[in-house]
Write a protein that holds these residues in place. Structure first.
Motif, PDB file in Angstrom:
ATOM      1  N   GLN A 512      -8.422  30.812  -1.330  1.00 12.08           N
ATOM      2  CA  GLN A 512      -8.581  31.566  -2.568  1.00 12.08           C
ATOM      3  C   GLN A 512      -8.525  33.071  -2.350  1.00 12.08           C
ATOM      4  O   GLN A 512      -8.043  33.813  -3.211  1.00 12.08           O
ATOM      5  N   ARG A 513      -9.028  33.531  -1.207  1.00 14.57           N
ATOM      6  CA  ARG A 513      -9.159  34.965  -0.999  1.00 14.57           C
ATOM      7  C   ARG A 513      -8.076  35.567  -0.116  1.00 14.57           C
ATOM      8  O   ARG A 513      -8.048  36.777   0.072  1.00 14.57           O
ATOM      9  N   TYR A 514      -7.223  34.740   0.434  1.00 20.49           N
ATOM     10  CA  TYR A 514      -6.136  35.284   1.247  1.00 20.49           C
ATOM     11  C   TYR A 514      -4.801  34.644   0.901  1.00 20.49           C
ATOM     12  O   TYR A 514      -3.892  35.303   0.434  1.00 20.49           O
ATOM     13  N   GLY A 515      -4.648  33.342   1.148  1.00 21.35           N
ATOM     14  CA  GLY A 515      -3.380  32.696   0.834  1.00 21.35           C
ATOM     15  C   GLY A 515      -3.342  31.273   1.347  1.00 21.35           C
ATOM     16  O   GLY A 515      -3.912  30.961   2.398  1.00 21.35           O
ATOM     17  N   ALA A 516      -2.669  30.400   0.597  1.00 20.83           N
ATOM     18  CA  ALA A 516      -2.632  28.982   0.952  1.00 20.83           C
ATOM     19  C   ALA A 516      -1.806  28.712   2.194  1.00 20.83           C
ATOM     20  O   ALA A 516      -1.904  27.633   2.780  1.00 20.83           O
ATOM     21  N   HIS A 517      -0.979  29.672   2.613  1.00 24.28           N
ATOM     22  CA  HIS A 517      -0.150  29.461   3.807  1.00 24.28           C
ATOM     23  C   HIS A 517      -0.897  29.773   5.095  1.00 24.28           C
ATOM     24  O   HIS A 517      -0.395  29.470   6.180  1.00 24.28           O
ATOM     25  N   ALA A 518      -2.092  30.383   4.991  1.00 25.08           N
ATOM     26  CA  ALA A 518      -2.735  30.921   6.190  1.00 25.08           C
ATOM     27  C   ALA A 518      -4.196  30.511   6.343  1.00 25.08           C
ATOM     28  O   ALA A 518      -4.894  31.073   7.163  1.00 25.08           O
ATOM     29  N   TYR A 519      -4.658  29.526   5.574  1.00 29.15           N
ATOM     30  CA  TYR A 519      -6.052  29.124   5.734  1.00 29.15           C
ATOM     31  C   TYR A 519      -6.201  28.311   7.025  1.00 29.15           C
ATOM     32  O   TYR A 519      -5.232  27.733   7.526  1.00 29.15           O
ATOM     33  N   PRO A 520      -7.407  28.257   7.612  1.00 24.82           N
ATOM     34  CA  PRO A 520      -7.576  27.502   8.858  1.00 24.82           C
ATOM     35  C   PRO A 520      -7.515  25.998   8.622  1.00 24.82           C
ATOM     36  O   PRO A 520      -8.369  25.431   7.949  1.00 24.82           O
ATOM     37  N   ARG A 521      -6.517  25.354   9.185  1.00 25.29           N
ATOM     38  CA  ARG A 521      -6.389  23.907   9.039  1.00 25.29           C
ATOM     39  C   ARG A 521      -7.323  23.163   9.985  1.00 25.29           C
ATOM     40  O   ARG A 521      -7.550  21.973   9.809  1.00 25.29           O
ATOM     41  N   GLN A 522      -7.813  23.859  10.988  1.00 19.76           N
ATOM     42  CA  GLN A 522      -8.860  23.320  11.846  1.00 19.76           C
ATOM     43  C   GLN A 522     -10.000  24.329  11.907  1.00 19.76           C
ATOM     44  O   GLN A 522      -9.775  25.538  11.944  1.00 19.76           O
ATOM     45  N   VAL A 523     -11.242  23.802  11.893  1.00 20.90           N
ATOM     46  CA  VAL A 523     -12.438  24.641  12.008  1.00 20.90           C
ATOM     47  C   VAL A 523     -13.335  24.036  13.079  1.00 20.90           C
ATOM     48  O   VAL A 523     -13.598  22.824  13.064  1.00 20.90           O
ATOM     49  N   ALA A 524     -13.770  24.860  13.993  1.00 20.97           N
ATOM     50  CA  ALA A 524     -14.706  24.420  15.038  1.00 20.97           C
ATOM     51  C   ALA A 524     -15.901  25.367  15.037  1.00 20.97           C
ATOM     52  O   ALA A 524     -15.759  26.572  14.765  1.00 20.97           O
ATOM     53  N   PHE A 525     -17.097  24.836  15.330  1.00 23.25           N
ATOM     54  CA  PHE A 525     -18.322  25.653  15.325  1.00 23.25           C
ATOM     55  C   PHE A 525     -18.841  25.816  16.752  1.00 23.25           C
ATOM     56  O   PHE A 525     -18.883  24.854  17.536  1.00 23.25           O
TER      57      PHE A 525
END
Length: 551
Positions: A512-525
């Protein structure tokens, strides 16, 4: 202008080729007005546009001229003069081409913006460019009006019933004259401001001169070597806001007097793409390799039976031997590969008649350009030595510099060479071989994504304490964005359900705040990020950690 196709027997004759660029040159006049003034071309198709409802318009060069003239008068009426920046925040549609051509004929600077940008991704570019007018659609107008900008640009919507504070293009066009006398620009005058991502959180605007178009003519003519027959039609899924869509397809095709199809959905669907190309009889296409990989998922027999293509060019990512083999089997042709950057594009190519394919190679230098492998000091290396791919500062495609960023411009050069950030080598016959990126820019589905921009967005989420973003290999997109997050609530590290919820929220937040082409498709904590002795994040270490959640 260089010939449309180049035979293999002409290869030796091209070794001394030098591109001649006129002193005065205007992209808008070249792609539109000169054809409209030619009785043999004026009523030929320039654009064929299919909208989301399937309705098709065919626009002749004469109509392209009258429409862009009228829009140029509208922009002049809004106060736009030579050198001013005007943003075009639209997908592939008629108004996009009209606006771009009108801006250039005014002597102003066009700022094409990818329609998937929003929030910080959009606001940062509008702020940096200082765009005084934004031409967009109803959805884009709402996004722009919601931004907290230092200076509010005039927003013009191409759709009816615009929101409060937004001008309607049809109303303005109805009052404008249908004739405009184009500003006589020099080839060296600024024309396009194209934003490209770096490793920092600030996007860099590459300022291109009008000469950028004739600099693309040799590569375009070699990349699309099929005879330019009466049934020619070009298309690309690359948005016209990117250098690949704009300067590798739209403008050079129109410059040749050849029609371009405008048809771009919100997502690339291989089945729909094949049907669309068959429906319109698309003969020549430019694809990011990611799009070709998606097409490769379809049965070969289906592609072979439906594809009308006779020339395909790929760029933005390495093509690879598997796609070359698939192209020959499913499309019945050799996919030509091109290489360049926003700052200097179409400088190396592979698969042309005079540059036969060597699988794995990027190809050889396109005539009219000068590219070498250099060391850290900008010294040209001998064949076989590993170094950085570099383009001569004097290259006709060379950008004028980064907008309002002389420091970044200076860092891009070593002596007479512009550094691409790509490592490689050149062999004894002049073929270049790509080995990898020197910086942390992520290349995903042909898009250049700066990790710093995505990190800046994610850091605004209340659940994030620290974050680092890297690119990791992906079989379809070349790389995908992966975010390593240190949560504010460290208890989430031992709570898989809660961390999964936060990961999904972070993905939506970035979309929503940057772009649908560049969101993180993987997230690790993580409990902490690896840093160097000077406190810099060690992205290289992150790339070798175990994979995180793939959501």
């Amino acid at each position: 202008m260089m010939g449309a196709g180049i035979a293999e027997s002409d290869a030796d004759g091209l070794r001394g080729f030098a591109l001649s660029i006129p002193f005065h040159f205007n992209i808008g006049v070249d792609v539109c007005d000169r054809h409209a003034a030619n009785p043999a071309r004026a009523n030929m198709p320039a654009l064929i546009v299919e909208d989301a409802r399937g309705q098709v318009q065919t626009i002749t060069f004469a109509r392209l001229k009258s429409g862009s003239d009228r829009m140029a008068n509208v922009l002049r009426g809004l106060g736009i003069e030579s050198g001013d920046r005007v943003a075009v925040y639209l997908s592939q549609r008629l108004e996009t081409a009209l606006a771009l051509i009108a801006i250039l004929k005014l002597g102003a600077v066009a700022v094409p913006l990818f329609p998937l940008f929003n929030g910080d991704g959009l606001g940062g570019r509008l702020t940096d460019s200082g765009a005084e007018v934004v031409v967009t659609d109803a959805e884009g107008a709402v996004r722009v009006m919601d931004l907290d900008l230092p200076t509010r640009p005039t927003v013009v919507s191409v759709d009816p019933d615009p929101p409060a504070g937004v001008r309607n293009l049809d109303d303005l066009m109805g009052r404008g004259s249908g004739y405009f006398r184009s500003v006589e620009t020099m080839a060296e005058d600024p024309a396009l401001l194209l934003y490209t991502s770096g490793t920092t959180g600030t996007p860099r605007g590459a300022l291109l001169a009008h000469r950028a178009l004739p600099a693309h003519w040799p590569g375009f003519g070699m990349a699309f070597p099929s005879p330019f027959l009466a049934d020619e039609l070009f298309w690309t899924p690359a948005d016209w806001a990117w250098v690949g869509g704009l300067l590798s397809v739209l403008f050079p095709a129109l410059s040749r007097g050849l029609p371009v199809l405008g048809c771009r959905g919100p997502r690339f669907d291989p089945e729909e793409t094949l049907a669309m190309m068959s429906r319109h009889r698309v003969r020549s296409a430019f694809f990011p390799p990611t799009a070709l990989r998606l097409l490769r998922q379809l049965p070969v027999a289906q592609v072979r039976a439906s594809s009308p293509l006779r020339a395909v060019v790929a760029g933005g990512e390495p093509l690879g031997g598997a796609l070359l083999d698939w192209g020959r089997e499913a499309l019945g042709l050799t996919i030509n590969e091109v290489y360049g950057q926003t700052e200097a594009n179409l400088v190396i190519g592979n698969g042309f008649p005079c540059h036969p394919v060597r699988p794995g190679s990027m190809g050889r230098v396109i005539p009219g350009h000068r590219v070498e492998i250099v060391d850290d000091e900008g010294r040209v290396l001998a064949p076989g030595e590993l170094g950085e791919i570099a383009v001569a500062r004097s290259d006709p495609s060379m950008f004028l510099g980064y907008w309002n960023n002389p420091e970044a411009t200076a860092e891009k050069f070593r002596g007479e060479w512009m550094l691409t950030g790509d490592t490689g080598r050149k062999d004894s016959d002049g073929s270049f071989w790509f080995l990898g990126r020197e910086d942390d820019v992520i290349i995903s589905a042909g898009y250049r994504i700066g990790p710093g921009e995505v990190e800046d967005v994610l850091m605004r989420h209340p659940g994030v304490d620290q974050v680092a973003v890297v690119g990791i290999p992906d079989p379809e997109r070349t790389e995908i964005v992966k975010a390593f997050v240190v949560p504010r609530d460290r208890g989430l590290l031992d709570n898989g359900t809660a961390s999964g919820v936060l990961a999904q929220d972070l993905q939506q937040f970035a979309r929503q705040r940057y772009g649908a082409h560049a969101y993180p498709r993987q997230v690790a904590f993580l409990g902490e990020l690896p840093v160097s002795a000077t406190g810099k994040i060690r992205r290289r270490d992150l790339r070798h950690l175990d994979p995180g959640q793939d959501l």
